[in-house]
Design an enzyme around this catalytic site. Structure first.
Site, short mmCIF file in Angstrom:
data_model
loop_
_atom_site.label_atom_id
_atom_site.label_comp_id
_atom_site.label_asym_id
_atom_site.label_seq_id
_atom_site.Cartn_x
_atom_site.Cartn_y
_atom_site.Cartn_z
N TRP A 103 0.84 -1.20 0.00
CA TRP A 103 0.00 0.00 0.00
C TRP A 103 0.88 1.26 0.00
O TRP A 103 0.54 2.26 -0.60
CB TRP A 103 -0.90 -0.02 1.25
CG TRP A 103 -1.75 1.21 1.41
CD1 TRP A 103 -3.00 1.42 0.92
CD2 TRP A 103 -1.41 2.40 2.13
NE1 TRP A 103 -3.45 2.66 1.27
CE2 TRP A 103 -2.50 3.28 2.02
CE3 TRP A 103 -0.30 2.82 2.86
CZ2 TRP A 103 -2.50 4.54 2.60
CZ3 TRP A 103 -0.30 4.08 3.43
CH2 TRP A 103 -1.39 4.92 3.31
N HIS A 104 2.03 1.16 0.68
CA HIS A 104 2.90 2.35 0.78
C HIS A 104 3.55 2.70 -0.54
O HIS A 104 3.92 3.85 -0.75
CB HIS A 104 3.98 2.13 1.84
CG HIS A 104 3.45 2.21 3.23
ND1 HIS A 104 2.94 1.12 3.88
CD2 HIS A 104 3.32 3.25 4.08
CE1 HIS A 104 2.54 1.48 5.09
NE2 HIS A 104 2.74 2.77 5.22
N GLY A 105 3.74 1.74 -1.40
CA GLY A 105 4.36 2.10 -2.67
C GLY A 105 4.76 0.90 -3.47
O GLY A 105 4.84 -0.23 -2.97
#
Lengths: 487, 319
Positions: free
Chosen positions: A325-327
């Site tokens: 989700w963060h990247g």
């Protein structure tokens, strides 16, 4: 528009005055004002991003209404799948297209074949991961019949785009935030004062702690081969403070700003670095995301009510997706896997919910055992942060290799003399110490400056506020964009 | 609500008073040209160090010059007064500490608007001629210069006002950015860390090269002398180009410059660059070398520089 920008310091009082003095008679007009303000706030980055958020809101608003019209399960399921496909499709395209294209091409190259997949020059819309999850929570809640859909399109659009938390959370649940748009808000002196205090503390965390740590972190991480193991270790620790100051600072400003308008957002951080194990850490760090995954993924997957293998699978799914989700980078995935590995033993031994109270409750200092637990948890977290911060897995491994050698035991005086301008490092150490002390003393409260009126006379309180403002103006680091905007 | 607003106004009042002090002191002369001698000196000492882009751009806009020197901290060591005395042209040194090619380009175009230029000296090394070196503080300085709100709320104005105010009250000299390490330590740092930052991820600056071409064309059209200076770096630093396998890139860099204007190249092994006594650190030559450089640039009396004279027909060779 950044919270720490001049534009925002002009924007906020204008909206505040219009909200409480001009539009206060009519809740619908108040909501419309918030919607317009939110779109101005968001469009300030790039007005083209607005089309996405409007499209996403429109889809979920209509799907929400449609869900209430149908009783047939297959139709409802289809509508939910449509919402998920549209939202995750947008997120996937804007955030992950290049990652998958490049990873696919890399995988082919392992077999000696070259595959020319051109990556697209895609601009990642600010905050897309946050509002996508927020609108998804709305349709999922309606599908699960935990929430009735709203007929008020303005309040729904305002809920999706509510400017204080739009670009970096907290990721609100429709069940908590949406009803607040439908109820009349009244001005509360105490809430507004406390909101301002929380904003002040958030700015301190962001501009003084995070941005000053960033000066060193950026240099150390980009030149890791030039520094001793001890300096690299300190670089990792400073990044742990940077990301906490940055992200929780943003959340504090978001929550504080919302309170000025009579809204209550969920708590996103609860002094996570005082956690005694990883289970506790994850109940205190980015709470809105971890509970989102718990409610909408972990529990539907069976949570802990399934067999051992599935339990382990579920834990890994949650943490890996949380990392992803963060990247779009393998570093985030490894960060997720590491946290899953940390968490798993506690979970399997059913010790992950041992520490649900505040550490050293009712005492000024922690016991030796608690201190060791806190330091151990912090060390594990910092180790994982090194992957999170590095540009690639190989960079992270090189960094870790640089830490764990004989130079780990050197005193890095020279490195920091070289890295620091004048006495900057001394100031930073003092601020970090004060920061940890204040957060420790206030660890039972909502935020580090809350409830001051109970213990401290007004004149001293104001002196503290002025002191913080002066420190912010004088010692703020080079302005860095909030780290979580990229997510 | 009334109590809240009153408290808020009372809280903000000291900041409003400070704002008035900022307007009174006006550390970067944005609001008026300073004539009070004590403040002129203090601003030169304090505001300049706080933000040399803002300070220099503002000075230039108040009093435009005929010749400018652009570059980073190396070019910043070249005395505009000495240059002016030799060339007879009113000269401004518009080079910034820690500068970049992007800053050079933006500063040039900002200054070009004043239509005063006769000569431009751009000091560049391979480390600056790098797409990855993309720091650019000039747009921020221009924004602060153009907006009163940005100016009075900028950290530079806030800090400079306080330091100038304190200096006036206490009659003491404020020391800014004092170096906290010895020469040997800094020498090693520059070689290991700064050079690493400059060369580690070198990327040919295609877009910036195009911008330099536009500058060259602009100068040709307006009959402005454009001179490129490649400042002498110590041989220890020159060796880093080989270490990072950038020999071909350096040749390409020097060739590019030759198609844009006259080139004065001091950056090769010679008696200046081989002698560490000529240097403060591997990047920065001392004042005496700075004077030699200016002398060679202005008089064309070639001593150390390898000079390549630009022919207008050459300009077509770079795209």
């Amino acid at each position: 528009m950044q919270f720490s920008s001049i534009e925002f310091s002009i924007f906020l009082p204008i909206i505040f005055i219009l909200y409480w003095f001009v539009t206060n008679k009519n809740i619908k007009i108040q909501n419309a004002l918030l919607l317009v303000a939110s779109y101005i706030f968001y469009g300030w980055w790039d007005w083209r991003f607005l089309s996405l958020i409007i499209f996403s809101s429109l889809i979920d608003y209509n799907i929400g209404l449609a869900l209430s019209r149908y009783d047939e399960q297959w139709k409802r399921k289809l509508l939910l799948q449509l919402s998920i496909a549209v939202n995750l499709g947008l997120l996937g395209f804007f955030k992950y297209f290049n990652f998958f294209a490049e990873s696919f091409a890399d995988a082919f190259s392992l077999f000696g074949k070259s595959l020319d997949i051109s990556s697209l020059n895609i601009i990642l819309p600010v905050g897309i991961s946050f509002y996508t999850f927020q609108t998804l929570s709305y349709t999922i809640d309606i599908y699960q019949r935990k929430l009735a859909p709203t007929n008020d399109i303005i309040s729904f659009f305002a809920f999706v785009s509510f400017f204080p938390q739009l670009v970096a959370g907290p990721i609100e649940r429709a069940r908590n935030l949406l009803p607040q748009f439908n109820n009349r808000r009244t001005f509360s002196y105490e809430a507004a004062v406390d909101g301002l205090r929380q904003i002040l503390w958030g700015l301190f965390k962001k501009l003084v702690i995070a941005d000053n740590c960033a000066n060193y972190v950026n240099n150390i991480f980009s030149n890791s081969s030039s520094y001793s193991g001890s300096t690299l270790l300190i670089g990792g620790v400073l990044f742990a403070f940077q990301i906490y100051g940055d992200f929780s600072g943003y959340s504090d400003i978001a929550i504080g700003t919302s309170r000025l308008f009579g809204f209550n957002l969920m708590k996103n951080f609860s002094f996570p670095y005082f956690s005694r194990d990883i289970g506790e850490f994850w109940r205190r760090w980015h709470i809105s995301l971890s509970t989102w995954f718990r409610d909408y993924l972990y529990i539907p997957l069976g949570g802990s009510m399934v067999g051992m293998v599935k339990k382990i699978r579920n834990i890994f799914i949650i943490f890996i997706l949380s990392g992803f989700w963060h990247g779009a980078n393998w570093t985030f995935i490894i960060w997720g896997i590491l946290n899953a590995i940390y968490f798993l033993p506690l979970f399997l031994l059913k010790r992950n919910r041992r520490h649900t109270n505040t550490v050293a409750e009712g005492r000024l200092l922690p016991s030796i055992k608690e201190l060791i637990q806190i330091i151990t948890t912090f060390s594990l977290t910092t180790f994982a942060w090194i992957f999170f911060r590095s540009d690639s897995v190989s960079e992270a491994l090189k960094y870790l290799g640089g830490i764990f050698n004989s130079t780990l035991f050197t005193i890095p005086i020279l490195d920091f003399k070289l890295l620091s301008v004048g006495a900057h490092i001394i100031y930073l150490i003092i601020f970090l110490f004060l920061f940890v002390m204040i957060e420790w003393i206030q660890r039972d409260n909502e935020h580090a400056l809350s409830s001051l009126e109970i213990y401290i006379p007004k004149i001293l309180r104001w002196t503290i506020y002025y002191g913080i403002v002066v420190i912010i103006f004088w010692f703020r680091g080079n302005q860095q964009e909030f780290i979580y905007f990229q997510f | 609500m009334f109590k809240y607003l009153i408290n808020l106004i009372l809280f903000v009042l000291p900041f409003v008073l400070y704002l008035l002090l900022e307007i009174y002191i006006d550390p970067f002369d944005i609001l008026r040209n300073e004539t009070r001698p004590a403040l002129v000196l203090l601003k030169k000492h304090i505001s300049y160090k706080m933000n040399n882009q803002l300070y220099k751009l503002q000075k230039f806009s108040i009093d435009p010059s005929e010749a400018i020197i652009l570059g980073d901290s190396r070019a910043a060591r070249l005395s505009s007064e000495y240059y002016s005395s030799l060339s007879g042209l009113k000269t401004a040194n518009m080079a910034y500490g820690g500068g970049s090619l992007l800053e050079i380009i933006d500063t040039f175009w900002y200054i070009a608007k004043y239509d005063s230029l006769k000569q431009v000296v751009i000091a560049l090394n391979l480390g600056l001629y790098n797409q990855e070196k993309n720091i650019n503080r000039v747009p921020e300085a221009i924004e602060i210069k153009n907006s009163l709100i940005s100016y009075v709320t900028s950290t530079y104005c806030i800090k400079s006002t306080a330091l100038i105010g304190w200096s006036l009250l206490s009659s003491s000299k404020i020391q800014l950015n004092r170096p906290n390490l010895n020469r040997d330590e800094f020498w090693e740092y520059q070689l290991n860390v700064t050079a690493n930052n400059d060369y580690r991820n070198y990327v040919y600056p295609k877009n910036m090269a195009r911008e330099l071409k536009a500058i060259s064309n602009f100068c040709i059209d307006r009959d402005i002398d454009l001179v490129f200076l490649i400042p002498p770096t110590h041989v220890d630093l020159q060796a880093k180009i080989q270490y990072y396998n950038l020999i071909q890139e350096e040749i390409a860099f020097k060739n590019d410059l030759a198609y844009l204007g006259d080139v004065y190249d001091f950056d090769y092994p010679n008696s200046i660059t081989e002698n560490s006594l000529n240097y403060v650190d591997p990047y920065h030559f001392n004042d005496s070398i700075a004077r030699n450089i200016i002398h060679e640039l202005v008089t064309s009396d070639s001593g150390f520089a390898r000079v390549t004279h630009f022919k207008r027909t050459d300009s077509a060779k770079i795209n």
